[in-house]
Design a protein around this motif. Structure first.
Motif, short mmCIF file in Angstrom:
data_model
loop_
_atom_site.label_atom_id
_atom_site.label_comp_id
_atom_site.label_asym_id
_atom_site.label_seq_id
_atom_site.Cartn_x
_atom_site.Cartn_y
_atom_site.Cartn_z
N HIS A 32 40.77 40.84 27.55
CA HIS A 32 41.30 39.59 27.97
C HIS A 32 40.65 38.57 27.87
CE1 HIS A 32 46.07 40.51 27.07
NE2 HIS A 32 44.91 41.87 28.00
N ASP A 33 39.36 39.09 28.61
CA ASP A 33 38.69 38.04 28.38
C ASP A 33 38.46 36.73 29.78
OD1 ASP A 33 35.79 37.05 28.06
OD2 ASP A 33 36.10 36.61 25.83
N THR A 34 39.17 36.46 30.13
CA THR A 34 39.24 35.16 30.69
C THR A 34 38.79 35.17 31.62
OG1 THR A 34 40.77 37.33 33.02
CG2 THR A 34 41.95 36.36 30.73
N ASP A 35 38.40 33.57 33.03
CA ASP A 35 37.36 33.64 33.77
C ASP A 35 37.85 34.34 34.56
OD1 ASP A 35 36.51 31.17 31.47
OD2 ASP A 35 38.35 30.70 31.94
N VAL A 36 38.83 33.71 35.19
CA VAL A 36 39.22 34.79 37.08
C VAL A 36 40.13 35.89 36.97
CG1 VAL A 36 39.33 34.08 39.17
CG2 VAL A 36 38.65 32.39 37.13
N ILE A 37 39.38 36.22 37.14
CA ILE A 37 40.38 37.87 37.45
C ILE A 37 40.88 37.93 38.12
CG2 ILE A 37 41.33 40.60 37.23
CD1 ILE A 37 38.60 40.40 35.45
N VAL A 38 42.34 38.17 39.36
CA VAL A 38 43.10 38.38 40.66
C VAL A 38 43.59 39.80 40.60
CG1 VAL A 38 44.41 37.80 41.97
CG2 VAL A 38 42.96 36.18 40.84
N LEU A 39 43.24 40.64 40.92
CA LEU A 39 43.61 42.08 41.20
C LEU A 39 45.04 41.94 42.44
CD1 LEU A 39 40.34 43.82 39.70
CD2 LEU A 39 43.14 43.09 38.51
N LEU A 55 33.02 45.24 36.03
CA LEU A 55 33.67 43.47 35.73
C LEU A 55 31.98 42.83 35.64
CD1 LEU A 55 37.15 43.03 36.97
CD2 LEU A 55 36.06 43.81 34.66
N LYS A 56 31.06 43.60 36.70
CA LYS A 56 29.52 42.30 36.93
C LYS A 56 28.68 42.47 35.35
CE LYS A 56 29.70 41.92 41.55
NZ LYS A 56 28.23 41.91 42.58
N LYS A 57 29.11 44.22 34.84
CA LYS A 57 27.97 44.74 33.61
C LYS A 57 29.07 43.62 32.83
CE LYS A 57 26.82 48.88 35.76
NZ LYS A 57 26.71 50.59 34.87
N ASN A 58 30.58 43.46 33.12
CA ASN A 58 30.73 42.65 31.75
C ASN A 58 30.55 41.18 31.84
OD1 ASN A 58 31.37 44.73 28.98
ND2 ASN A 58 31.62 45.84 31.44
N GLY A 59 29.70 39.94 32.77
CA GLY A 59 30.08 38.99 32.84
C GLY A 59 30.67 38.40 34.04
N TRP A 60 32.09 39.42 34.78
CA TRP A 60 31.84 38.75 36.25
C TRP A 60 31.27 39.24 37.56
CZ3 TRP A 60 34.58 40.90 32.06
CH2 TRP A 60 35.72 40.03 31.78
N THR A 61 30.24 38.04 37.28
CA THR A 61 28.99 38.21 38.37
C THR A 61 29.66 37.76 39.73
OG1 THR A 61 28.28 36.07 37.71
CG2 THR A 61 27.39 37.89 36.41
N TYR A 62 31.07 37.30 39.80
CA TYR A 62 31.32 36.49 41.25
C TYR A 62 32.03 37.94 41.38
CZ TYR A 62 27.93 32.93 39.90
OH TYR A 62 26.75 32.00 39.61
N GLU A 72 44.67 50.70 52.17
CA GLU A 72 45.38 50.04 51.96
C GLU A 72 45.29 48.95 51.16
OE1 GLU A 72 46.75 47.68 55.86
OE2 GLU A 72 46.12 49.60 57.35
N ASN A 73 45.81 47.70 50.79
CA ASN A 73 45.92 47.85 49.69
C ASN A 73 45.45 46.04 50.44
OD1 ASN A 73 47.21 49.61 47.93
ND2 ASN A 73 48.73 48.81 48.72
N GLY A 74 44.48 45.51 49.52
CA GLY A 74 44.51 44.27 49.37
C GLY A 74 43.59 43.30 48.21
N ILE A 75 43.11 42.73 47.78
CA ILE A 75 43.48 41.99 46.77
C ILE A 75 41.73 40.85 46.86
CG2 ILE A 75 43.69 38.82 46.23
CD1 ILE A 75 45.97 40.29 47.35
N LEU A 76 41.69 41.54 44.63
CA LEU A 76 39.48 41.18 44.77
C LEU A 76 39.89 39.96 43.78
CD1 LEU A 76 37.29 42.62 44.08
CD2 LEU A 76 38.32 43.35 42.39
N ILE A 77 39.28 39.44 43.57
CA ILE A 77 39.10 38.34 43.06
C ILE A 77 37.26 38.29 42.02
CG2 ILE A 77 38.68 35.47 42.28
CD1 ILE A 77 40.90 35.44 44.80
N MET A 78 37.70 37.98 41.07
CA MET A 78 36.53 38.00 40.36
C MET A 78 36.29 36.97 39.11
SD MET A 78 35.17 41.23 40.92
CE MET A 78 33.62 41.55 39.41
N SER A 79 35.51 36.39 38.83
CA SER A 79 35.28 35.31 38.19
C SER A 79 33.73 35.40 37.43
CB SER A 79 35.68 34.43 39.03
OG SER A 79 35.64 33.14 38.38
N LYS A 80 33.83 34.67 36.57
CA LYS A 80 32.68 34.35 35.91
C LYS A 80 31.75 33.32 36.10
CE LYS A 80 34.18 36.50 30.96
NZ LYS A 80 33.72 37.00 29.55
#
Length: 127
Positions: A32-39, A55-62, A72-80
């Motif tokens: 899907h190649d989005t700028d920001v991913i929220v999991l 994801l870091k290897k594929n461009g989501w470096t942040y 326990e469940n949490g939230i991950l935000i990955m961003s280009k």
């Protein structure tokens, strides 16, 4: 060059994602190649580590995790795009901070909030 838009994808992993499905989930996120991913329902375990490293290897470096407690469940935000962690304080619900993850995207002067509110079941009252 100034970008005119930011694209987002959100995905509920369902308790960190099944080991048998995690590679398919990661492939779909990359496709899907989005700028920001929220999991949501992200867990810091083997699957979580695989998600971040791939994801870091594929461009989501942040990456910014809400640092959920073990199992326990949490939230991950990955961003280009570069992101900055927002400092959250909660005197009322300190045990729930891992269900809230807010970042700032300076290039767009934009805040992004990923949050998960679990369904709380209570036993039925006696009749």
């Amino acid at each position: 060059m100034f970008r005119k838009k930011v694209t987002f994808l959100t995905w509920n992993l369902r308790h960190g994602g099944k080991k048998t499905e995690i590679n398919n989930i990661i492939s779909s996120l990359i496709f899907h190649d989005t700028d920001v991913i929220v999991l949501t329902e992200y867990r810091e375990n083997e699957n979580g580590n695989l998600i971040i490293s791939t994801l870091k290897k594929n461009g989501w470096t942040y990456a910014q995790s809400s640092n959920p407690p073990k199992n326990e469940n949490g939230i991950l935000i990955m961003s280009k795009l570069p992101i900055e962690k927002r400092n959250l304080n909660s005197d009322e619900l300190p045990e729930a901070l891992h269900r809230w993850n807010e970042v700032y995207i300076p290039a767009f002067d934009m805040y992004v909030l990923g949050m998960s509110r679990p369904i709380i079941f209570s036993p039925k009252s006696p009749v």
